[in-house]
Enzyme design. Structure first.
Site, short mmCIF file in Angstrom:
data_model
loop_
_atom_site.label_atom_id
_atom_site.label_comp_id
_atom_site.label_asym_id
_atom_site.label_seq_id
_atom_site.Cartn_x
_atom_site.Cartn_y
_atom_site.Cartn_z
N SER A 104 0.88 -1.17 -0.05
CA SER A 104 -0.15 -0.13 0.07
C SER A 104 0.90 1.20 0.08
CB SER A 104 -1.03 -0.11 1.09
OG SER A 104 -1.86 1.19 1.22
N ASP A 241 -2.74 6.26 -3.50
CA ASP A 241 -1.55 5.62 -2.89
C ASP A 241 -0.85 4.50 -3.50
OD1 ASP A 241 -3.57 3.88 -2.52
OD2 ASP A 241 -3.08 3.02 -0.53
N ASP A 243 -1.10 1.36 -3.76
CA ASP A 243 -2.11 0.13 -4.57
C ASP A 243 -3.42 0.74 -4.91
OD1 ASP A 243 -3.14 0.73 -1.96
OD2 ASP A 243 -3.88 -1.55 -1.61
N ASP A 245 -6.12 2.02 -3.41
CA ASP A 245 -7.40 1.74 -2.84
C ASP A 245 -7.71 3.04 -1.99
OD1 ASP A 245 -5.50 1.57 -0.94
OD2 ASP A 245 -6.38 -0.19 -0.03
#
Length: 460
Positions: A104, A241, A243, A245
């Site tokens: 992340s 960010d 990843d 999400d």
């Protein structure tokens, strides 16, 4: 609670905690626990696997794919796509489960492994514990035709992009949008989606080299995007960010628009369209009190959960709610996603700017953020800090003094010996004074290290 799995999968230093050996064993354990949960009657279990572009993702993905195939699972390798794309594709394909390899917003030297249950849903604690328990047992060893195959999921990004565009009811023609992709998983598909939706797109932070993910760009480094929005005179900026999400935004004046404000904008728009189920959204206890005040004035209820998007998702599923999320930018639009989706959120935020004909600054004014102070007190006994009568009395007295125009939240960290003290008030000076006073009391009465008390200058 599992000791290996954290609040969002297994995460740590690549080649430290996250080794090739652990990756393969986790894959084989997941094959046993999560395989054969879908409707693929008579077929081998199937899993979608994806990753962000950090350098360690290559060896982890290879080890995971090998482990899954060796345990009899067909693998559909999506290569580099966002976490919400992996969740959508696992559900769309009817796969038994999904795997996302990402840390992340963490720096490049970290990585993580996140499993998604059938339907693209986050795992329950029970499933995570079952996978960890399975690690202690011999791995399955099918032979011949029982071994899984590894397929390149060639149209993974196309399917995800088509899904995102199908969720829009208003195009973005005429808007100029700056996208900050954090040199992460959104670097390819986010610009493509916004362009296909009609926006003029300026892209920053979209040159991943495996080592620069989240480095000075993305939702945890908003200054770069703020400067770009002003320089290009853009209508808004969207930051993801690593990843993708999360979605944080910057308005046309260069001000940050956080997850709470985004939820306020989307909630009022959905409510006006009659699409906000039960006129309720779900947020965590860390959301700014201004969100609750603003939506309360509009007749919308804010249901609160513990910190963590998994708790928001659980509450949303239980109540069938449409919208939920966190101040950090994890926003869940349940009609279109099973998890937070930064690209989806950004699209719908931009679409509301285009539809309303108002600037993002004007839309964000629906909510006034109360000044908020957060102090992390380290090296304390969290049980004592949470129950000590003097500390509890101070919290109650401060709450009474605020007279409903602010709040005090004392919360233990779930991962380290830290107490988090969050205070909101109508004036920053008041919030700082209350937070500092309670922090001193926590350090005095619950410190696990007497020297820390002396160093802080707190007198008994």
């Amino acid at each position: 609670m599992s000791s290996l799995f954290g609040t969002d999968g297994v995460r740590g230093l690549a080649n430290g905690l996250i080794t090739a050996e652990l990756s393969m064993k986790l894959a084989q354990a997941a094959a046993v626990v999560l395989g054969n949960t879908g409707p693929r009657t008579g077929l081998r279990p199937a899993a979608v696997i994806a990753r962000d572009p950090r350098i360690s993702g290559d060896y982890i993905a290879a080890a995971m794919a090998a482990g899954l195939a060796s345990a009899g699972v067909d693998v559909f390798d999506s290569v580099i796509i966002p976490t919400p794309a992996a969740a959508y594709l696992a559900a769309d394909l009817g796969a038994d489960f999904g795997v996302m390899i990402s840390a992340s917003h963490n720096p490049a030297h970290d990585n993580g492994i996140k499993f998604l249950a059938f339907g693209g849903l986050k795992l329950t604690d029970d499933l995570e514990n079952a996978i960890e328990e399975e690690l202690t047992r011999p791995s399955p060893r099918p032979i011949g035709a029982g071994i899984g195959r590894i397929h390149r999921f060639a149209d993974a990004e196309d399917r995800y992009v088509a899904h995102l565009l199908s969720s829009l009811q208003h195009r973005l023609d005429g808007l100029t949008v700056v996208l900050d992709c954090a040199h992460g998983a959104a670097s390819a598909c986010s610009p493509r989606v916004f362009e296909d939706a009609g926006a003029r797109v300026i892209v920053i932070g979209a040159d991943p080299d495996g080592l620069n993910i989240n480095d000075g760009y993305g939702s945890t480094h908003m200054g770069t995007l703020q400067a770009a929005v002003i320089a290009h005179k853009a209508d808004l900026g969207i930051a993801h960010d690593g990843d993708a999400d999360r979605c944080m935004a910057v308005d046309n004046l260069g001000h940050v628009v956080d997850g709470d404000q985004i939820m306020a904008i989307l909630a009022t728009a959905l409510d006006a369209a009659g699409k906000l189920r039960d006129r309720t959204i779900v947020a965590t206890v860390m959301s700014n009190l201004g969100l609750k005040i603003a939506l309360g004035q509009a007749g919308i209820t804010v249901m609160e959960t513990a910190v963590g998007d998994r708790y928001v998702l659980e509450s949303m599923r239980e109540g069938g709610y449409t919208l939920g999320g966190e101040q950090s930018g994890h926003v869940i639009l349940a009609d279109f996603a099973t998890t937070g989706d930064g690209i989806l959120t950004g699209l719908h935020l931009a679409a509301e700017v285009a539809r309303s004909g108002r600037t993002l600054a004007e839309l964000a004014a629906v909510m006034v953020r109360l000044p908020q102070v957060l102090i992390n007190v380290k090296g304390v006994d969290k049980t004592i800090a949470s129950t000590h009568p003097i500390i509890q009395d101070m919290v109650q007295q401060a709450t009474n003094d605020l007279e409903g125009k602010g709040r005090v939240l004392l919360r233990p960290s779930g991962t380290e010996p830290v107490m988090r003290i969050m205070v909101e008030a109508t004036e920053m000076e008041v919030a700082q004074r209350i937070a500092s006073t309670i922090a001193d009391a926590v350090l005095l009465h619950a410190s696990a290290d007497e020297s820390a008390v002396m160093a802080a200058g707190v007198q008994p």
